[in-house]
Structure formats: structure tokens, C-alpha cells
Design an enzyme around this catalytic site. Structure first.
Site, PDB file in Angstrom:
ATOM      1  N   GLY A   1       0.860  -1.321   0.154  1.00 20.88           N
ATOM      2  CA  GLY A   1      -0.040  -0.214  -0.319  1.00 20.88           C
ATOM      3  C   GLY A   1       1.480   1.328   0.258  1.00 20.88           C
ATOM      4  O   GLY A   1       2.256   1.264  -0.462  1.00 20.88           O
TER       5      GLY A   1
ATOM      6  N   LEU B   1       0.600   3.856  -1.870  1.00 24.16           N
ATOM      7  CA  LEU B   1       1.545   3.641  -3.792  1.00 24.16           C
ATOM      8  C   LEU B   1       1.586   4.620  -3.715  1.00 24.16           C
ATOM      9  O   LEU B   1       0.808   6.214  -3.430  1.00 24.16           O
ATOM     10  CB  LEU B   1       0.110   3.190  -4.092  1.00 24.16           C
ATOM     11  N   HIS B   2       2.280   4.990  -5.020  1.00 23.35           N
ATOM     12  CA  HIS B   2       2.798   5.642  -5.755  1.00 23.35           C
ATOM     13  C   HIS B   2       2.903   5.828  -6.800  1.00 23.35           C
ATOM     14  O   HIS B   2       2.702   4.393  -7.602  1.00 23.35           O
ATOM     15  CB  HIS B   2       4.265   6.448  -5.164  1.00 23.35           C
TER      16      HIS B   2
ATOM     17  N   HIS C   1       4.774   1.976  -7.850  1.00 26.20           N
ATOM     18  CA  HIS C   1       3.549   0.595  -8.000  1.00 26.20           C
ATOM     19  C   HIS C   1       2.761   1.252  -8.990  1.00 26.20           C
ATOM     20  O   HIS C   1       2.837   0.034  -9.299  1.00 26.20           O
ATOM     21  CB  HIS C   1       3.062   1.770  -6.856  1.00 26.20           C
TER      22      HIS C   1
ATOM     23  N   GLN D   1       8.434  -8.622   8.216  1.00 32.03           N
ATOM     24  CA  GLN D   1       9.412  -8.339   7.661  1.00 32.03           C
ATOM     25  C   GLN D   1      10.297  -7.178   8.129  1.00 32.03           C
ATOM     26  O   GLN D   1      11.014  -6.338   7.677  1.00 32.03           O
ATOM     27  CB  GLN D   1       9.344  -8.249   5.478  1.00 32.03           C
TER      28      GLN D   1
ATOM     29  N   ASP E   1      14.215  -2.294  -5.056  1.00 28.87           N
ATOM     30  CA  ASP E   1      14.531  -3.090  -3.909  1.00 28.87           C
ATOM     31  C   ASP E   1      15.239  -4.708  -5.262  1.00 28.87           C
ATOM     32  O   ASP E   1      14.699  -5.430  -5.011  1.00 28.87           O
ATOM     33  CB  ASP E   1      13.393  -3.491  -3.329  1.00 28.87           C
TER      34      ASP E   1
ATOM     35  N   SER F   1       7.612   4.809  -0.659  1.00 27.88           N
ATOM     36  CA  SER F   1       6.270   5.375   0.450  1.00 27.88           C
ATOM     37  C   SER F   1       7.222   6.035   1.682  1.00 27.88           C
ATOM     38  O   SER F   1       6.677   7.013   2.112  1.00 27.88           O
ATOM     39  CB  SER F   1       5.885   4.047   1.119  1.00 27.88           C
TER      40      SER F   1
END
Length: 284
Positions: A36, A38-39, A42, A66, A155, A191
Site C-alpha cells: 500500500g 502507493l506512488h 507502484h 519483514q 528493492d 513510500s
């Protein structure tokens, strides 16, 4: 499904029922796992999926396994209604938004661990992080069984880890890496960027510029150890503290490099104020 119209399911059974209907109609399925908040990064994943697959599922799940004990699980931004609206406006067909109890029911005891690629860099500084990532992603892939699943290259260690896990466990899905989306000044979208103060936001693009400098230096023949040591010093001078690592590693398996003899990535993590930023750039 028209633009803006999107379904939400919260159970594995409902997700599988929806995917089964699409399968029966001969459609391909893409999965975009998210936490979630989101930008545009995403949405680039969603756009790639909608371009390649007939149907797209996005998951929204802030995965507690995580996050480390001193990390930002409690303050991680949660805005499901806005995220769902964005996904609908960008062509996503279905949102899978399970509860923690749905993903980790009482008695859950299994952990998926990928050795090797998870141990340096983020793995060394965030113990248990990749175990949580690998476990939740394996579950999402098996719950949805998409044709393709999409992950951002920001990532990068996570992307390499998931590709290795899928290969090793024979999970029948193609993992697609999508290039990093950046602000005009080079800062990788995240985020966590919203945690930065105005002053910190002005400093943050130094991270990307520093990595580009390392990449150019090692391509020109500069010893990797010298280039990365100078980069760490430059980041500290700019206000990053601590600098967790700046490393040059093989692009395919993240093995350490002393000379640039294959495609590589420069990867770094550094903290600005209370916000930990990561970034990477390709080399050669």
C-alpha cells in the site's frame, strides 16, 4: 471491468475463485504485490502488468514479518481507500487485501528462507527481513498462481531473492523486474520519502548522484574498493548517518566484485534523519 471499477477480496478462497473464472475464460493473470501507500513506482508495476496480462491483481498487505523490532511497522502509512481508487484508475482488476490472521492463521509456523543472496547488505543490517519477504511472497504467489508477478528494481536485493526462490521451489510464475521510477532530481520513489523533512528532502538526491559517480568511476577502471569508500565518505559529508553500505555486486546473483568483469549494480543504504533510504544503479 471499466476504468475505476475494481473489486476487493480479503480471503484466499475469494481470490482463487476470481482467478479461476479468468482462467476458465482463457485470460492471463499478473500479480503486483504491494504494502500500500502507493506512488508512481507502484503504478509503473501495474502498468507493466496490464500491458502484458489480460487481468491484473494487486495485493495490499503490510507484512509484519519483514519488519524488525525497531523498524516502522506501526507508522507505516496505511490508506487503503485511496490506494484502491488509484489501482482502479490505472487498470487493475482486483485488489487482494487480506488481514494478518488470513495470511498468518493461528498455528502458522513455516518460514521460507533463501540463503546466500539474502545474507549481505540488507540481510546483514535487517536480520530476518528477507525471511519475512520470502515467506509472504511465496504465499501470495501460491494463493494467486499468476502467470507473471511484478517487482520494482529499487528493492534490487529483494528482486534477486524472489527470482532465486521461484527458481529453487519450481513455482510456475515468471518474475518481472520493473525499472526504478524517480523524481526529476533523481530520488527513487518510496513510500518512506514522506517521512523526510523539507531540508532532508533537498539532501536525499545526493544518494543517487553518488551511486552514479561510483558507476562511472568503476567503468573507467577505478578500483571498486576506492570508489565505494569515497562514496561512503561523500554521503556522510552530505548528512547521511549512518551509511550502512555502498557496494558493487554482480547483477545476476549479487556476488561481490573486486573488478568490473560482468554486468553489475551499485547498491547503497543510508539513513537521513530517521529515514532509511536505499537505491541502486546498473553498471556496465
Amino acid at each position: 471491468m471499466s476504468k475505476g471499477a475494481i473489486g476487493i477480496v480479503r480471503t484466499v478462497a475469494a481470490l482463487r475463485e476470481a482467478v479461476a473464472r479468468w482462467r476458465a475464460a482463457g485470460e492471463t493473470v499478473g500479480l503486483v504485490p504491494t504494502m500500500g501507500a502507493l506512488h508512481r513506482g507502484h503504478l509503473a508495476l501495474v502498468g507493466t502488468s496490464t500491458a502484458q496480462c489480460g487481468r491484473t491483481v494487486a495485493s495490499i498487505f503490510v507484512n509484519p514479518t519483514q519488519f524488525g523490532p525497531n523498524e516502522d511497522l506501526a507508522r507505516y502509512p496505511r490508506r487503503e481507500a485511496e490506494d484502491v481508487a488509484l489501482l482502479g484508475d490505472n487498470g487493475c482488476d482486483l485488489v487482494f487485501a487480506p488481514t494478518v490472521d488470513e495470511m498468518y492463521p493461528e498455528g502458522f509456523v513455516t518460514t521460507v528462507r533463501v540463503a546466500g543472496v539474502t545474507e549481505p547488505m540488507e540481510g546483514a543490517h535487517r536480520p530476518g527481513h528477507f525471511d519475512g519477504v520470502s515467506t509472504v511472497v511465496s504465499k501470495l504467489l501460491l494463493q494467486c498462481l499468476p502467470d507473471r508477478a511484478y517487482f520494482g528494481e529499487k528493492d534490487y536485493q529483494q528482486l534477486v531473492t524472489i527470482k532465486r526462490m521461484v527458481r529453487d521451489l519450481d513455482i510456475p510464475v515468471t518474475i518481472e523486474g520493473v525499472p526504478i521510477v524517480r523524481e526529476a532530481d533523481g530520488l527513487a520513489l518510496s513510500s518512506r520519502n514522506e517521512y523526510l523533512s523539507a531540508e532532508q528532502r533537498a539532501i536525499a538526491p545526493v544518494l543517487n548522484r553518488t551511486l552514479l559517480t561510483v558507476g562511472e568511476a568503476v567503468k573507467a577502471g577505478r578500483p571498486i574498493a576506492e570508489a565505494t569508500a569515497e562514496a561512503e565518505a561523500a554521503l556522510r559529508a552530505a548528512g547521511f548517518d549512518p551509511v550502512a553500505y555502498v557496494e558493487v555486486r554482480a547483477a545476476d546473483d549479487l556476488s561481490p566484485l573486486t573488478v568490473l568483469d560482468r554486468p553489475a549494480r551499485v547498491l547503497a543504504a543510508a539513513t537521513l534523519g530517521k529515514t532509511r533510504l536505499i537505491d541502486n544503479v546498473p553498471v556496465g
